[in-house]
Design a protein around this motif. Structure first.
Motif, short mmCIF file in Angstrom:
data_model
loop_
_atom_site.label_atom_id
_atom_site.label_comp_id
_atom_site.label_asym_id
_atom_site.label_seq_id
_atom_site.Cartn_x
_atom_site.Cartn_y
_atom_site.Cartn_z
N ASN A 102 0.83 -1.21 0.00
CA ASN A 102 0.00 0.00 0.00
C ASN A 102 0.86 1.25 0.00
N ASP A 103 1.05 1.85 1.16
CA ASP A 103 1.85 3.07 1.23
C ASP A 103 3.14 2.86 2.03
N GLU A 104 3.45 1.62 2.33
CA GLU A 104 4.67 1.29 3.07
C GLU A 104 5.62 0.60 2.11
N PHE A 105 6.63 1.34 1.69
CA PHE A 105 7.54 0.80 0.68
C PHE A 105 8.86 0.36 1.30
N PRO A 106 9.41 -0.73 0.78
CA PRO A 106 10.73 -1.15 1.24
C PRO A 106 11.80 -0.28 0.60
N TYR A 107 13.01 -0.50 1.01
CA TYR A 107 14.16 0.15 0.40
C TYR A 107 14.80 -0.88 -0.51
N ILE A 108 14.97 -0.55 -1.78
CA ILE A 108 15.55 -1.47 -2.75
C ILE A 108 17.00 -1.08 -3.00
N LEU A 109 17.88 -2.04 -2.95
CA LEU A 109 19.28 -1.82 -3.28
C LEU A 109 19.62 -2.77 -4.43
N PHE A 110 19.66 -2.20 -5.64
CA PHE A 110 19.97 -2.99 -6.82
C PHE A 110 21.48 -3.10 -7.01
N LEU A 111 21.91 -4.29 -7.37
CA LEU A 111 23.30 -4.55 -7.73
C LEU A 111 23.33 -4.69 -9.25
N THR A 112 24.09 -3.83 -9.91
CA THR A 112 24.04 -3.80 -11.36
C THR A 112 25.41 -3.53 -11.96
N ARG B 74 23.08 0.75 -15.41
CA ARG B 74 22.96 1.73 -14.33
C ARG B 74 21.76 2.66 -14.53
N ASN B 75 21.60 3.23 -15.72
CA ASN B 75 20.49 4.16 -15.96
C ASN B 75 19.14 3.47 -15.85
N ALA B 76 19.06 2.25 -16.32
CA ALA B 76 17.80 1.50 -16.21
C ALA B 76 17.47 1.22 -14.74
N GLY C 26 12.75 4.62 -9.36
CA GLY C 26 11.97 5.85 -9.28
C GLY C 26 10.81 5.91 -8.31
N PRO C 27 9.84 5.00 -8.37
CA PRO C 27 8.66 5.16 -7.51
C PRO C 27 8.84 4.77 -6.05
N ILE C 28 9.94 4.14 -5.70
CA ILE C 28 10.13 3.69 -4.32
C ILE C 28 11.53 4.07 -3.84
N PRO C 29 11.75 4.12 -2.52
CA PRO C 29 13.08 4.47 -2.03
C PRO C 29 14.10 3.40 -2.40
N GLY C 30 15.26 3.82 -2.81
CA GLY C 30 16.27 2.85 -3.14
C GLY C 30 17.52 3.47 -3.70
N ASP C 31 18.45 2.59 -4.08
CA ASP C 31 19.73 2.99 -4.60
C ASP C 31 20.28 1.83 -5.41
N TYR C 32 21.46 2.02 -5.97
CA TYR C 32 22.11 0.94 -6.70
C TYR C 32 23.60 0.94 -6.37
N LEU C 33 24.20 -0.21 -6.58
CA LEU C 33 25.64 -0.36 -6.45
C LEU C 33 26.16 -1.04 -7.70
N LEU C 34 27.30 -0.57 -8.18
CA LEU C 34 27.90 -1.20 -9.35
C LEU C 34 28.71 -2.42 -8.93
N LYS C 35 28.64 -3.45 -9.78
CA LYS C 35 29.46 -4.64 -9.59
C LYS C 35 30.84 -4.36 -10.15
N PRO C 36 31.89 -4.88 -9.60
CA PRO C 36 31.98 -5.69 -8.39
C PRO C 36 31.69 -4.84 -7.15
N ILE C 37 31.14 -5.46 -6.16
CA ILE C 37 30.66 -4.75 -4.98
C ILE C 37 31.81 -4.40 -4.04
N ASP C 38 31.86 -3.14 -3.66
CA ASP C 38 32.78 -2.67 -2.62
C ASP C 38 32.06 -2.88 -1.29
N THR C 39 32.60 -3.71 -0.42
CA THR C 39 31.90 -4.08 0.80
C THR C 39 31.69 -2.90 1.75
#
Length: 160
Positions: free
Chosen positions: A70-80, A85-87, A93-106
């Motif tokens: 409903n109105d409670e959104f998770p936080y999405i962390l995409f690994l890409t 990246r642009n996609a 866009g519609p929900i809180p989140g971010d992305y990290l580029l592979k390879p992942i920096d811990t």
């Protein structure tokens, strides 16, 4: 904070769970419908997911979340990777989140989890206080002068 790990690549999953094992609880989910079911139970969650895999993409995940929450959104962390990246940014866009580029920096991953926790805490506080009305402001916050309604009320008091 509930962390859902939705990663099929074994090497990437191992890297992520290695960071999470130190001080955070997490759950591995295998399908984006499982993610939606977990979020129905606890929407204040972080979903760590690959943006592109052989069986799904980030749009599938976000669409599933948007359809089930409903109105409670998770936080999405995409690994890409860099080419997606642009996609990934558009998809979040519609929900809180971010992305990290592979390879992942811990260290960067840990930092993003801290940001996710702060974002979810803020979102929860907003939901909890949504019903409260803010007291009316007498002074304009930019100029520091009385606002129009306060001037009107004072002028009525002085003329009566």
């Amino acid at each position: 904070m509930n962390i859902l790990v939705f990663i099929h690549d074994e090497k990437l999953r191992s890297t992520i769970t290695g960071v999470l094992q130190n001080d955070r609880e997490y759950k591995i989910v295998e399908d984006y419908t499982d993610v939606a079911m977990e979020l129905a139970e606890d929407p204040d969650s972080v979903v760590v997911a690959e943006f592109e895999s052989k069986t799904f993409n980030g749009y599938d995940l976000v669409n599933q979340i948007m359809a089930s929450v409903n109105d409670e959104f998770p936080y999405i962390l995409f690994l890409t990777d860099a080419e997606n990246r642009n996609a990934a940014v558009d998809c979040i866009g519609p929900i809180p989140g971010d992305y990290l580029l592979k390879p992942i920096d811990t260290d960067d991953f840990s930092s993003r989890l801290n940001l996710a926790q702060k974002t979810l805490d803020l979102q929860r506080r907003i939901r909890e206080n949504r019903h409260l009305e803010a007291p009316p402001s007498i002074y304009d916050p930019i100029t520091g002068l009385l606002n129009k309604e306060a001037i009107y009320e004072r002028s009525l008091e002085e003329t009566n």
